[in-house]
Design a protein around this motif. Structure first.
Motif, PDB file in Angstrom:
ATOM      1  N   THR A  81      -8.018  12.524  49.990  1.00  0.00           N
ATOM      2  CA  THR A  81      -7.386  13.850  49.973  1.00  0.00           C
ATOM      3  C   THR A  81      -5.878  13.795  49.751  1.00  0.00           C
ATOM      4  O   THR A  81      -5.218  14.835  49.741  1.00  0.00           O
ATOM      5  CB  THR A  81      -7.673  14.575  51.292  1.00  0.00           C
ATOM      6  OG1 THR A  81      -7.247  13.751  52.397  1.00  0.00           O
ATOM      7  CG2 THR A  81      -9.158  14.863  51.441  1.00  0.00           C
ATOM      8  N   ASP A  82      -5.313  12.603  49.566  1.00  0.00           N
ATOM      9  CA  ASP A  82      -3.864  12.497  49.376  1.00  0.00           C
ATOM     10  C   ASP A  82      -3.429  13.126  48.057  1.00  0.00           C
ATOM     11  O   ASP A  82      -4.077  12.920  47.020  1.00  0.00           O
ATOM     12  CB  ASP A  82      -3.427  11.028  49.398  1.00  0.00           C
ATOM     13  CG  ASP A  82      -3.392  10.442  50.792  1.00  0.00           C
ATOM     14  OD1 ASP A  82      -3.495  11.228  51.756  1.00  0.00           O
ATOM     15  OD2 ASP A  82      -3.271   9.209  50.915  1.00  0.00           O
ATOM     16  N   PRO A  83      -2.303  13.878  48.064  1.00  0.00           N
ATOM     17  CA  PRO A  83      -1.772  14.393  46.796  1.00  0.00           C
ATOM     18  C   PRO A  83      -1.033  13.286  46.042  1.00  0.00           C
ATOM     19  O   PRO A  83      -0.569  12.307  46.628  1.00  0.00           O
ATOM     20  CB  PRO A  83      -0.810  15.489  47.252  1.00  0.00           C
ATOM     21  CG  PRO A  83      -0.349  15.033  48.610  1.00  0.00           C
ATOM     22  CD  PRO A  83      -1.524  14.314  49.230  1.00  0.00           C
ATOM     23  N   GLY A  93     -13.407   5.993  52.175  1.00  0.00           N
ATOM     24  CA  GLY A  93     -12.559   7.080  51.705  1.00  0.00           C
ATOM     25  C   GLY A  93     -11.080   6.769  51.754  1.00  0.00           C
ATOM     26  O   GLY A  93     -10.246   7.665  51.544  1.00  0.00           O
ATOM     27  N   GLU A  94     -10.734   5.490  51.991  1.00  0.00           N
ATOM     28  CA  GLU A  94      -9.336   5.057  51.945  1.00  0.00           C
ATOM     29  C   GLU A  94      -9.268   3.725  51.203  1.00  0.00           C
ATOM     30  O   GLU A  94     -10.039   2.816  51.498  1.00  0.00           O
ATOM     31  CB  GLU A  94      -8.752   4.890  53.350  1.00  0.00           C
ATOM     32  CG  GLU A  94      -8.602   6.186  54.113  1.00  0.00           C
ATOM     33  CD  GLU A  94      -7.910   5.986  55.459  1.00  0.00           C
ATOM     34  OE1 GLU A  94      -7.373   4.875  55.691  1.00  0.00           O
ATOM     35  OE2 GLU A  94      -7.936   6.915  56.276  1.00  0.00           O
ATOM     36  N   ALA A 120      -6.241   3.785  43.036  1.00  0.00           N
ATOM     37  CA  ALA A 120      -6.534   3.674  44.468  1.00  0.00           C
ATOM     38  C   ALA A 120      -7.143   4.962  45.003  1.00  0.00           C
ATOM     39  O   ALA A 120      -8.151   4.939  45.736  1.00  0.00           O
ATOM     40  CB  ALA A 120      -5.265   3.319  45.230  1.00  0.00           C
ATOM     41  N   ARG A 121      -6.562   6.124  44.651  1.00  0.00           N
ATOM     42  CA  ARG A 121      -7.114   7.379  45.159  1.00  0.00           C
ATOM     43  C   ARG A 121      -8.499   7.643  44.575  1.00  0.00           C
ATOM     44  O   ARG A 121      -9.396   8.148  45.278  1.00  0.00           O
ATOM     45  CB  ARG A 121      -6.176   8.547  44.851  1.00  0.00           C
ATOM     46  CG  ARG A 121      -6.606   9.832  45.580  1.00  0.00           C
ATOM     47  CD  ARG A 121      -5.714  11.007  45.277  1.00  0.00           C
ATOM     48  NE  ARG A 121      -5.883  11.496  43.903  1.00  0.00           N
ATOM     49  CZ  ARG A 121      -5.356  12.641  43.455  1.00  0.00           C
ATOM     50  NH1 ARG A 121      -4.599  13.377  44.276  1.00  0.00           N
ATOM     51  NH2 ARG A 121      -5.535  13.032  42.214  1.00  0.00           N
ATOM     52  N   THR A 122      -8.694   7.302  43.310  1.00  0.00           N
ATOM     53  CA  THR A 122     -10.012   7.508  42.711  1.00  0.00           C
ATOM     54  C   THR A 122     -11.053   6.595  43.346  1.00  0.00           C
ATOM     55  O   THR A 122     -12.199   7.016  43.570  1.00  0.00           O
ATOM     56  CB  THR A 122      -9.959   7.275  41.189  1.00  0.00           C
ATOM     57  OG1 THR A 122      -8.908   8.071  40.622  1.00  0.00           O
ATOM     58  CG2 THR A 122     -11.270   7.658  40.530  1.00  0.00           C
ATOM     59  N   MET A 123     -10.683   5.359  43.661  1.00  0.00           N
ATOM     60  CA  MET A 123     -11.598   4.477  44.380  1.00  0.00           C
ATOM     61  C   MET A 123     -11.985   5.092  45.717  1.00  0.00           C
ATOM     62  O   MET A 123     -13.169   5.069  46.103  1.00  0.00           O
ATOM     63  CB  MET A 123     -10.950   3.106  44.603  1.00  0.00           C
ATOM     64  CG  MET A 123     -10.800   2.263  43.357  1.00  0.00           C
ATOM     65  SD  MET A 123      -9.964   0.680  43.678  1.00  0.00           S
ATOM     66  CE  MET A 123     -11.199  -0.152  44.701  1.00  0.00           C
ATOM     67  N   ALA A 124     -11.017   5.644  46.432  1.00  0.00           N
ATOM     68  CA  ALA A 124     -11.302   6.264  47.721  1.00  0.00           C
ATOM     69  C   ALA A 124     -12.275   7.426  47.562  1.00  0.00           C
ATOM     70  O   ALA A 124     -13.189   7.611  48.388  1.00  0.00           O
ATOM     71  CB  ALA A 124      -9.993   6.742  48.353  1.00  0.00           C
ATOM     72  N   ARG A 125     -12.091   8.202  46.520  1.00  0.00           N
ATOM     73  CA  ARG A 125     -12.965   9.355  46.302  1.00  0.00           C
ATOM     74  C   ARG A 125     -14.373   8.929  45.889  1.00  0.00           C
ATOM     75  O   ARG A 125     -15.364   9.519  46.336  1.00  0.00           O
ATOM     76  CB  ARG A 125     -12.334  10.267  45.241  1.00  0.00           C
ATOM     77  CG  ARG A 125     -11.086  10.970  45.749  1.00  0.00           C
ATOM     78  CD  ARG A 125     -10.412  11.831  44.689  1.00  0.00           C
ATOM     79  NE  ARG A 125      -9.410  12.694  45.313  1.00  0.00           N
ATOM     80  CZ  ARG A 125      -8.702  13.621  44.677  1.00  0.00           C
ATOM     81  NH1 ARG A 125      -8.877  13.796  43.371  1.00  0.00           N
ATOM     82  NH2 ARG A 125      -7.833  14.374  45.325  1.00  0.00           N
ATOM     83  N   TRP A 147     -10.691  19.343  46.016  1.00  0.00           N
ATOM     84  CA  TRP A 147      -9.700  18.302  45.786  1.00  0.00           C
ATOM     85  C   TRP A 147      -8.621  18.749  44.803  1.00  0.00           C
ATOM     86  O   TRP A 147      -8.884  19.523  43.877  1.00  0.00           O
ATOM     87  CB  TRP A 147     -10.370  17.042  45.227  1.00  0.00           C
ATOM     88  CG  TRP A 147     -11.095  16.219  46.247  1.00  0.00           C
ATOM     89  CD1 TRP A 147     -10.961  16.275  47.594  1.00  0.00           C
ATOM     90  CD2 TRP A 147     -12.079  15.209  45.974  1.00  0.00           C
ATOM     91  NE1 TRP A 147     -11.802  15.368  48.195  1.00  0.00           N
ATOM     92  CE2 TRP A 147     -12.495  14.688  47.224  1.00  0.00           C
ATOM     93  CE3 TRP A 147     -12.642  14.695  44.814  1.00  0.00           C
ATOM     94  CZ2 TRP A 147     -13.448  13.690  47.334  1.00  0.00           C
ATOM     95  CZ3 TRP A 147     -13.587  13.687  44.913  1.00  0.00           C
ATOM     96  CH2 TRP A 147     -13.992  13.196  46.167  1.00  0.00           C
ATOM     97  N   ASP A 148      -7.444  18.218  45.004  1.00  0.00           N
ATOM     98  CA  ASP A 148      -6.366  18.372  44.048  1.00  0.00           C
ATOM     99  C   ASP A 148      -6.554  17.289  42.984  1.00  0.00           C
ATOM    100  O   ASP A 148      -6.430  16.103  43.278  1.00  0.00           O
ATOM    101  CB  ASP A 148      -5.012  18.222  44.747  1.00  0.00           C
ATOM    102  CG  ASP A 148      -3.859  18.251  43.771  1.00  0.00           C
ATOM    103  OD1 ASP A 148      -3.949  18.982  42.781  1.00  0.00           O
ATOM    104  OD2 ASP A 148      -2.868  17.516  44.000  1.00  0.00           O
TER     105      ASP A 148
END
Length: 436
Positions: free
Chosen positions: A41-43, A33-34, A62-67, A212-213
């Motif tokens: 969950t990062d905006p 998740g990172e 990067a955020r989509t990979m984490a999700r 999620w945002d």
């Protein structure tokens, strides 16, 4: 190459192979998740009005990979390069060979003609090009992702990105499968791969709606299918529609571990995708078609049509209407590929026959029961008479005088077997297959 297609609301989404393997241990240095400094969950403060610059795209990826890894329960082992191109750029670089020269190409033409999806007025290559050229939203190939932007400012659709990142995760941790022995088996295996990706994409969208945002999704730039072959499209889209229900059933049975296990034991036919309860026990029947042709025709390599393609055939020719296609699809599925005329499929074999003055084929189908065989035969004969304006010549022989499927057909049933013989003329039916 794994494509993502747009799902049509009568509409579509198409999105290196590795050997099936169990997931490798999560790297100690990574946290599920990172990814690359971003948590699920990062905006993100990004202005997409003038398109994305490199740093903005990297942050989104990067955020989509984490999700994706948080949803799927698997850690990426390496970063995934992502490129965004316009639809015009994609169309310019996308082309398919539309010539038909070799015996193998002629045999492929017969497969799609036998399925009543591509007639003699065009080639299979040209038919596929008309579908892929306007419907592809992105693809994963050789460790990288290419997204086709919905507008000239090169924006990123979050669902397509999540879908293609799941393919990268499959490639890194599971398998993209491939090398199926026939087209129907390929639909089945692709159904697992694309079903997994579509299922994760659906769960991604659910989290966007609930917790999620998420960035807004741009309007799709894919063209309509009004001038394309929707039946052929249905054969391409079967893995994307039926695969998610197959994966959902596995997940409900044993979570992601059960889904992972399916990569070592993928489904063997489109029938198992359409009817997930039939997996893994109801395997395709072995169908043998002895060669009874004369010297007028050369026998080409046999192949399998499968339930999904026979369903698409009946849809294309008006036996199945739109309401039935859209009625009661399975969980996470777009369409319902189940119909009484094809549900009892147990196996089939298509043998193309190539001649100097025209080609033909033998399509021999096997059904679960005699009633199933009767329903298929009745639907097929009705299609010849009603959709193709065939005239009955007696003895199971029909003649289509004009149009892209102008040929002679002999349709016979023996218990649970229905056999269709095709040739350019009635006289040549016996050259393709003697003795019926």
């Amino acid at each position: 190459m794994k494509l993502r297609l747009l799902a049509l609301a009568c509409c579509l989404v198409l999105a290196g192979c590795a050997a099936p393997a169990a997931p490798s241990p999560t790297p100690d240095a990574e946290v599920l998740g990172e990814e690359n400094g971003y948590a699920a969950t990062d905006p993100l403060e990004i202005d997409e009005s003038d398109g994305l610059n490199e740093s903005e795209l990297n942050a989104i990826v990067a955020r989509t990979m984490a999700r994706v890894e948080l949803i799927r329960g698997l850690e990426f082992t390496e970063s995934v390069p992502v490129e965004v191109i316009s639809r015009a750029e994609f169309a310019e670089g996308f082309s398919r060979d539309t010539t038909v020269d070799s015996p193998a190409e002629r045999a492929r033409e017969q497969r799609y003609e036998a399925s009543m999806l591509v007639g003699e007025d065009r080639t299979v290559g040209a038919a596929f090009e008309s579908i892929y050229g306007g419907s592809v939203l992105g693809y994963y190939s050789s460790g990288r992702i290419v997204l086709v932007s919905s507008n000239d400012s090169l924006t990123v659709d979050r669902g397509t990105l999540a879908h293609e990142l799941l393919h990268a995760l499959q490639d890194q941790r599971l398998s993209l499968l491939g090398g199926a022995p026939n087209p129907d088996r390929a639909i089945a295996e692709t159904g697992l791969v694309e079903g997994d990706a579509n299922y994760v994409e659906a769960r991604y969208e659910q989290r966007c709606a609930e917790e999620w945002d998420c960035r807004p999704r741009p309007q799709s730039s894919a063209g309509s299918l009004e001038d394309r072959n929707f039946g052929l499209y249905l054969t391409i889209y079967a893995p994307y529609s039926e695969g998610p229900s197959f994966v959902h059933r596995a997940y409900e049975t044993g979570g992601w571990e059960e889904v992972n296990d399916r990569y070592a034991r993928p489904p063997r036919s489109s029938e198992q995708l359409i009817h997930p309860a039939d997996y893994p026990d109801d395997r395709p029947a072995r169908v043998i078609v002895p060669d009874r042709s004369t010297a007028v025709f050369d026998r080409a390599s046999p192949t399998t049509v499968g339930e999904a393609t026979l369903f698409a055939m009946f849809y294309q020719q008006g036996v199945i209407d739109r309401n039935e296609l859209m009625s009661t699809p399975g969980p996470y599925s777009a369409y319902n590929y189940s119909h009484p005329a094809t549900t009892g499929w147990a196996g089939d074999k298509l043998v193309p026959y190539l001649g100097e003055d025209g080609d033909g084929y033998v399509l021999q189908t096997r059904w679960e029961s005699e009633d199933d065989a009767i329903q298929f035969a009745q639907a097929y004969r009705g299609m010849l008479r009603g959709s193709l304006n065939a005239t009955a010549e007696g003895g199971g022989v029909y003649v289509v005088d004009d149009g892209p499927y102008a040929d002679a057909f002999r349709v016979t049933r023996d218990g649970r077997t229905v056999r269709i013989v095709n040739a350019p003329t009635v006289q040549e039916l016996s050259d393709v297959r003697r003795g019926d």
